[in-house]
Structure formats: C-alpha cells, structure tokens
Design an enzyme around this catalytic site. Structure first.
Site, PDB file in Angstrom:
ATOM      1  N   ILE A 197      -0.876  -8.779  19.039  1.00 38.44           N
ATOM      2  CA  ILE A 197      -0.856  -8.181  17.699  1.00 38.44           C
ATOM      3  C   ILE A 197      -0.672  -6.673  17.811  1.00 38.44           C
ATOM      4  O   ILE A 197       0.146  -6.083  17.096  1.00 38.44           O
ATOM      5  CB  ILE A 197      -2.139  -8.539  16.911  1.00 38.44           C
ATOM      6  CG1 ILE A 197      -2.121 -10.031  16.544  1.00 38.44           C
ATOM      7  CG2 ILE A 197      -2.259  -7.681  15.649  1.00 38.44           C
ATOM      8  CD1 ILE A 197      -3.422 -10.545  15.949  1.00 38.44           C
ATOM      9  N   SER A 233       2.902  -5.918  18.756  1.00 38.40           N
ATOM     10  CA  SER A 233       3.816  -6.176  17.646  1.00 38.40           C
ATOM     11  C   SER A 233       3.639  -5.190  16.496  1.00 38.40           C
ATOM     12  O   SER A 233       4.602  -4.855  15.816  1.00 38.40           O
ATOM     13  CB  SER A 233       3.616  -7.602  17.127  1.00 38.40           C
ATOM     14  OG  SER A 233       3.886  -8.530  18.153  1.00 38.40           O
ATOM     15  N   GLU A 234       2.422  -4.738  16.295  1.00 37.89           N
ATOM     16  CA  GLU A 234       2.146  -3.843  15.176  1.00 37.89           C
ATOM     17  C   GLU A 234       2.454  -2.378  15.494  1.00 37.89           C
ATOM     18  O   GLU A 234       3.065  -1.688  14.691  1.00 37.89           O
ATOM     19  CB  GLU A 234       0.680  -3.965  14.743  1.00 37.89           C
ATOM     20  CG  GLU A 234       0.341  -5.245  14.008  1.00 37.89           C
ATOM     21  CD  GLU A 234       0.861  -5.295  12.590  1.00 37.89           C
ATOM     22  OE1 GLU A 234       1.710  -4.470  12.195  1.00 37.89           O
ATOM     23  OE2 GLU A 234       0.405  -6.179  11.847  1.00 37.89           O
ATOM     24  N   SER A 235       2.003  -1.904  16.663  1.00 35.51           N
ATOM     25  CA  SER A 235       2.091  -0.460  16.923  1.00 35.51           C
ATOM     26  C   SER A 235       2.608  -0.099  18.312  1.00 35.51           C
ATOM     27  O   SER A 235       2.738   1.083  18.612  1.00 35.51           O
ATOM     28  CB  SER A 235       0.701   0.168  16.759  1.00 35.51           C
ATOM     29  OG  SER A 235      -0.151  -0.260  17.817  1.00 35.51           O
TER      30      SER A 235
END
Length: 187
Positions: free
Chosen positions: A55, A58-60
């Site tokens: 996560i 994928s996010e940052s």
C-alpha cells in the site's frame, strides 16, 4: 527452433550470473523503508506487513511528504478526515502535520486497512478497493451486483481498478524480495 534454444540458454546464463544485480535493481524499484514502524504496527494490529509495504509503495513510493491532488497525506496517503476519525477511535491526538510522521501515518493507515479487512470479512481485495475508493463506493458496487464480492476487473473506477492491481502486484514482489524481513510472515 535453434534460435529459441539459444535465446533460452542466454536468458539462463543471464539469470545465473546477474541474479544479484537483478535483485538490486528490483530493490531500487521496490524500496523498503520505515521497517521498524511497519513491523511494530502490523504485529500490534495483526495485518500482513507485506500488504502495508504494498500500500505504501502504491500510494507514495515511501515518500513521507507525499500529498495527492485530493489532499491525501503521507506514506499511506490518508485523507485528513479519515485520519482524524481513526485517531479519535485510537484515542490519539490528531493534527494534519502528524500525518507526515512515518510512525504515526503507518499506525493510522494500518489500523484503517485492518478495519476495512474486518468490515469486508477478510476479503482483502474489497478492503484495498475501499481504501482507495471509499466504503460508500464499494458498498454501492456490491449492492448493484447483489453480491458479497467482485473481481478486480469488475471495479468500475479505472483509478481504483489500477490501484488494486498495483497493490497486489507489489505485495507479491515485496514478499519475494524481502521474505526474511518480517520473520517469515510471523507478525
């Protein structure tokens, strides 16, 4: 046929001699930072640490100062409204500035993904979709299909569809690249 055999032989030689470089390159593309916070909070909250890594990737891409166009903040790209709600649930002080702190952000984000996993009865795919698109949208999609789950390719939001695919691709890569980092999955 002969050409195919030569290509396969070259590929095998490449893998044999350059495998360490291959993993070094992959580790550059799939970094791992803030491991102590990921270990600590995934163990406390009982969430797969590789999911948290995926996560964050994928996010940052492990940028603790990331801010999205929609105002999501930090490593796990938490919306201030969601983060404030989670902080209240955890009886923590909240300020938007704290979302830039890796440990605080990972704690809030890990608790929230666990909340979603529990809400969707351990259907991690639905939880990850809701992490991106919101529970209201996921519940609406389930209601419209009159089902309790759906396939990734059925997700109507293109961004969420891609997000879920990215998370699970990253999850598999993190498990392979860092297989011993989290005590062989004993979190």
């Amino acid at each position: 046929m002969k050409r195919k055999v030569v290509l396969i032989a070259l590929l095998l030689l490449f893998l044999l001699f350059f495998e360490p470089f291959y993993f070094l390159i992959l580790k550059q593309l799939y970094p791992l930072r803030f491991t102590s916070s990921i270990k600590k909070h995934s163990k406390e909250i009982n969430v797969d640490p590789y999911l948290i890594c995926a996560i964050i990737k994928s996010e940052s891409n492990f940028n603790q100062f990331a801010v999205s166009k929609k105002g999501a903040v930090g490593l796990m790209q938490l919306s201030p409204l969601t983060a404030k709600w989670v902080a209240h649930k955890l009886k923590l002080d909240y300020s938007e500035e704290k979302l830039y702190d890796p440990d605080y952000n990972i704690l809030i984000g890990t608790w929230y993904i666990k909340y979603l996993i529990d809400y969707y009865k351990n259907d991690t795919r639905l939880a990850v979709a809701a992490y991106n698109a919101g529970m209201t949208n996921v519940n609406k999609w389930l209601y419209q299909k009159d089902r309790s789950t759906f396939e990734v390719d059925e997700i109507p939001f293109k961004e969420t569809n891609h997000f879920v695919r990215r998370v699970f691709k990253s999850y598999e890569i993190y498990k392979k690249l860092y297989q011993d980092e989290f005590e062989n999955g004993n979190y």
